[in-house]
Design a protein around this motif. Structure first.
Motif, PDB file in Angstrom:
ATOM      1  N   LYS A 181      13.832  -4.301   0.885  1.00 12.23           N
ATOM      2  CA  LYS A 181      12.592  -4.249   1.657  1.00 12.23           C
ATOM      3  C   LYS A 181      12.801  -3.652   3.041  1.00 12.23           C
ATOM      4  O   LYS A 181      11.970  -2.870   3.529  1.00 12.23           O
ATOM      5  CB  LYS A 181      11.990  -5.645   1.770  1.00 12.23           C
ATOM      6  CG  LYS A 181      10.648  -5.680   2.471  1.00 12.23           C
ATOM      7  CD  LYS A 181      10.042  -7.071   2.447  1.00 12.23           C
ATOM      8  CE  LYS A 181       8.662  -7.069   3.103  1.00 12.23           C
ATOM      9  NZ  LYS A 181       8.037  -8.416   3.067  1.00 12.23           N
ATOM     10  N   SER A 240       8.799   0.991  -4.203  1.00  7.90           N
ATOM     11  CA  SER A 240       8.010   0.308  -3.168  1.00  7.90           C
ATOM     12  C   SER A 240       6.531   0.666  -3.260  1.00  7.90           C
ATOM     13  O   SER A 240       5.665  -0.147  -2.924  1.00  7.90           O
ATOM     14  CB  SER A 240       8.541   0.655  -1.769  1.00  7.90           C
ATOM     15  OG  SER A 240       9.789   0.051  -1.536  1.00  7.90           O
ATOM     16  N   ASP A 274       9.952  -4.385  -3.985  1.00  9.09           N
ATOM     17  CA  ASP A 274      10.978  -4.185  -2.967  1.00  9.09           C
ATOM     18  C   ASP A 274      12.296  -4.820  -3.387  1.00  9.09           C
ATOM     19  O   ASP A 274      13.096  -5.240  -2.555  1.00  9.09           O
ATOM     20  CB  ASP A 274      10.515  -4.774  -1.629  1.00  9.09           C
ATOM     21  CG  ASP A 274       9.429  -3.927  -0.984  1.00  9.09           C
ATOM     22  OD1 ASP A 274       9.569  -2.691  -0.988  1.00  9.09           O
ATOM     23  OD2 ASP A 274       8.438  -4.492  -0.502  1.00  9.09           O
TER      24      ASP A 274
END
Length: 339
Positions: A80, A146, A151
């Motif tokens: 992420k 994403s 993520d």
């Protein structure tokens, strides 16, 4: 871009993603397609290597002769906050035919297979015949995981271990070949653990165990591009192997119910992706067919460290650990065993 379930569940090879946009890059020519694909896939290959290097141990205390454990193991590798892995710089000056529709000739970041940059349009100019102006083709570059709200990269497999003599334990992991909508993927691996404290006379009264663990994992997959390809040709497919070696020094407590463990390790791995089949590049008299146009090899290595805990309730055990590396990974296991 449509993402295949099997790719998500088995370490997201990215090439197991249905990549209509990916095929458009072939309009720029084989050399440009190879360069773009190499940069696009690199982060997901790297994260897959670190993902599959985990899960090889939940204790440094090796099983005695005949002791065994069967485990269902899952891992989640997060990215992420890895902004540097979600994109790469595409410089049109490094490409023969590929350029941006907006601000042509200027380098800019584009999405990798992990990224979320959308709406980036590029163009190529294709020769159509003698004395005729080139035909301009525009298309949108592919995004990544994403952009689909993912993520992290998950994986899962079965693992077994059996104790031998003198503190030695052998391990194996396996995921049978799964097929889904033209994709297939499977996992196989082998490992060895040796408990050095078993060689000491006071082993039974020592509060900790110290082991060395070596594990090898190979993921093999392929994806049929025929139905999603926008480039003429036949038998178009992607095949890839990702292999990883994990070397670890492990220490753990030796308590009856709950134990803690940790390790330091080194990971090295390699991914090989082959673009196979026939691809027709160009238009009219300038068209040509490229067979098995290119293969991409990428290597990854790095140091790792992890900490975890294991709960023992008779034949039933639970464990979880967190590994710090270039890509951090949370691993959890549901174990059944006897020792």
């Amino acid at each position: 871009m449509k993402y295949l379930l099997t790719g998500i569940l088995t370490c997201s090879f990215s090439f197991l993603i249905a990549q209509t946009d990916f095929n458009e890059v072939f309009a720029a020519g084989v050399e440009d397609a190879e360069q773009f694909t190499t940069d696009y896939l690199s982060p997901v290959s790297e994260s897959a290597v670190f993902n599959m290097a985990t899960g090889w141990y939940n204790s440094a205390d090796a099983k005695p002769l005949g002791g065994f454990e069967i485990s269902v193991i899952g891992s989640i590798t997060g990215f992420k906050n890895k902004q540097d892995k979600k994109s790469f710089i595409l410089d049109p000056n490094d490409y023969e035919n590929l350029d941006f529709v907006d601000n042509s000739g200027t380098a800019r970041p584009v999405s990798s297979a992990l990224g979320d940059l959308e709406g980036i349009r590029v163009f190529v100019e294709v020769e159509v015949g003698p004395g005729l102006p080139p035909e301009r083709r525009e298309f949108e570059l592919p995004t990544g995981l994403s952009a689909e709200g993912l993520d992290f990269i998950p994986s899962g497999y079965l693992q077994g271990s059996v104790g031998l003599i003198k503190g030695t334990e052998i391990k194996a992991r396996f995921l049978p070949k799964i097929e889904y909508e033209g994709a297939s993927v499977g996992i196989i691996g082998f490992g060895l653990q040796h408990d050095f404290t078993k060689l000491l006379p006071a082993d039974k009264i020592l509060p900790v165990a110290i082991s060395a663990v070596i594990g090898y994992t190979k993921i093999s997959g392929d994806y049929d591009l025929t139905e999603v390809s926008t480039i003429g040709g036949s038998d178009q497919r992607l095949e890839s192997d990702i292999s990883t070696w994990a070397f670890n020094a492990v220490v753990s407590t030796k308590l009856p119910i709950i134990n803690f463990y940790g390790g330091l390790g080194y990971v090295t791995g390699k991914s090989v992706t082959d673009v196979l089949g026939d691809y027709t590049v160009g238009i009219g008299p300038f068209a040509r067919t490229e067979t098995d146009p290119f293969s991409i090899t990428q290597k990854t290595n790095g140091v790792t460290g992890n900490v975890g805990a294991k709960l023992k309730l008779g034949f039933f055990r639970l464990n979880a650990d967190y590994t710090l590396a270039e890509f951090n990974t949370l691993t959890f296991g549901l174990n059944f065993g006897f020792r």
